[in-house]
Design a protein around this motif. Structure first.
Motif, short mmCIF file in Angstrom:
data_model
loop_
_atom_site.label_atom_id
_atom_site.label_comp_id
_atom_site.label_asym_id
_atom_site.label_seq_id
_atom_site.Cartn_x
_atom_site.Cartn_y
_atom_site.Cartn_z
N ASN A 194 16.13 6.97 -4.33
CA ASN A 194 16.60 5.51 -4.67
C ASN A 194 15.75 3.96 -4.81
N THR A 195 14.93 5.01 -4.50
CA THR A 195 13.40 3.45 -4.27
C THR A 195 12.67 3.56 -5.43
N TYR A 196 12.12 5.12 -6.10
CA TYR A 196 10.78 5.40 -7.47
C TYR A 196 11.64 6.16 -8.30
N SER A 197 12.51 6.59 -9.05
CA SER A 197 12.93 6.87 -9.59
C SER A 197 12.78 6.98 -10.61
N HIS A 198 12.80 5.92 -10.70
CA HIS A 198 11.95 4.89 -12.02
C HIS A 198 10.57 5.29 -12.37
N LEU A 199 9.98 5.99 -11.02
CA LEU A 199 8.47 6.11 -11.82
C LEU A 199 8.72 7.63 -12.24
N TRP A 200 9.31 8.06 -12.15
CA TRP A 200 9.81 9.73 -12.53
C TRP A 200 9.38 9.90 -13.44
N PRO A 201 8.21 11.31 -14.68
CA PRO A 201 8.50 11.04 -16.04
C PRO A 201 10.22 11.62 -16.39
N SER A 232 3.27 5.94 -5.78
CA SER A 232 3.75 5.94 -6.75
C SER A 232 2.13 6.50 -7.47
N GLY A 233 1.42 6.69 -6.80
CA GLY A 233 0.40 7.48 -7.35
C GLY A 233 0.32 8.86 -7.53
N LEU A 234 1.13 9.21 -6.07
CA LEU A 234 1.24 10.72 -6.37
C LEU A 234 3.21 10.79 -7.53
N ILE A 235 3.27 10.02 -7.50
CA ILE A 235 3.89 10.36 -8.07
C ILE A 235 3.63 10.69 -9.68
N THR A 236 2.81 9.31 -10.18
CA THR A 236 1.73 10.25 -11.30
C THR A 236 1.05 11.09 -10.94
N SER A 237 0.56 11.65 -10.08
CA SER A 237 -0.10 12.49 -10.12
C SER A 237 0.64 13.62 -10.42
N VAL A 293 9.41 15.23 -5.91
CA VAL A 293 9.91 14.33 -5.09
C VAL A 293 10.21 14.71 -3.32
N VAL A 294 10.50 16.22 -2.86
CA VAL A 294 10.03 16.44 -1.64
C VAL A 294 8.28 15.87 -1.01
N THR A 295 7.91 16.75 -2.35
CA THR A 295 6.55 15.94 -1.12
C THR A 295 6.20 14.38 -0.70
N VAL A 296 7.17 13.55 -2.29
CA VAL A 296 6.25 12.45 -1.92
C VAL A 296 7.55 11.59 -0.67
N GLN A 297 8.12 12.53 -0.49
CA GLN A 297 9.43 12.14 0.74
C GLN A 297 8.95 12.72 1.98
N ARG A 298 7.90 13.88 1.99
CA ARG A 298 7.42 14.35 3.12
C ARG A 298 6.14 12.81 4.00
N ALA A 299 5.39 12.97 2.33
CA ALA A 299 4.38 12.25 2.61
C ALA A 299 4.77 10.51 2.72
N LEU A 300 5.37 9.97 2.73
CA LEU A 300 5.93 8.95 2.70
C LEU A 300 7.54 8.79 4.38
N GLY A 301 7.45 9.84 5.54
CA GLY A 301 8.20 10.02 6.03
C GLY A 301 9.68 10.21 5.75
N HIS A 302 10.29 9.86 4.98
CA HIS A 302 11.60 9.94 4.48
C HIS A 302 13.01 10.63 5.14
N LEU A 326 0.71 -1.23 -0.01
CA LEU A 326 0.04 -0.02 0.01
C LEU A 326 0.78 1.32 0.01
N ARG A 327 1.44 1.08 0.87
CA ARG A 327 3.01 2.16 1.18
C ARG A 327 3.49 2.91 -0.46
#
Length: 115
Positions: free
Chosen positions: A78-85, A52-57, A61-70, A46-47
C-alpha cells in the motif's frame, strides 16, 4: 535490521541498558539535522529512503516487509507498490541489456544506441 546488536543489547541506549525514549531520539535527530544544515528532513524520511533502496536493489515485498517490521505485505505494498518495477520496466531493461550484449558493449555502456 534488528534493534539489537550482535551482543543482544540495544544498538542505541537511553537510561541504563534500555532503548532511548522517542523524545530523546527526536531531539537528537533535530539537533543533528540542524547542525548538518538540512532542516526539514524528517526521521521517518530515512525509513522511506531505506525501503526505496531495498526495492531498487531488487528485494521482494516480503523482504522489505520484514525489514520495515510491517505486520503484512499488504501494508508494504500500500505504501511502496509504485516503486517496484513493472513488467514493462523489466522488459525495457532486458531489451537494453540484450542490445548492449549484442553490440559488445559493457554493462556501463548499455545506454549507447549504436553498434
Amino acid at each position: 535490521m534488528s534493534a539489537h546488536g550482535a551482543d543482544g543489547g540495544w544498538r542505541f541506549t537511553g537510561e541504563g541498558d534500555q532503548p532511548p525514549h522517542q523524545n530523546t531520539v527526536g531531539h537528537r535527530w533535530r539537533t543533528a539535522i540542524t547542525a548538518a544544515g538540512v532542516p526539514g528532513l524528517g526521521l521517518h524520511d530515512l525509513r522511506h529512503f531505506y525501503a526505496s533502496g531495498l526495492i531498487t536493489s531488487g528485494c521482494d515485498v516480503v523482504t522489505v516487509q520484514r525489514a520495515l517490521g510491517h505486520s503484512s505485505a499488504t501494508t508494504t505494498l500500500n505504501t511502496y507498490s509504485h516503486l517496484w518495477p513493472t513488467a514493462e520496466d523489466r522488459t525495457r531493461r532486458a531489451a537494453e541489456q540484450l542490445f548492449a550484449d549484442s553490440c559488445g558493449l559493457g554493462a556501463d555502456s548499455s545506454t549507447s544506441t549504436s553498434c
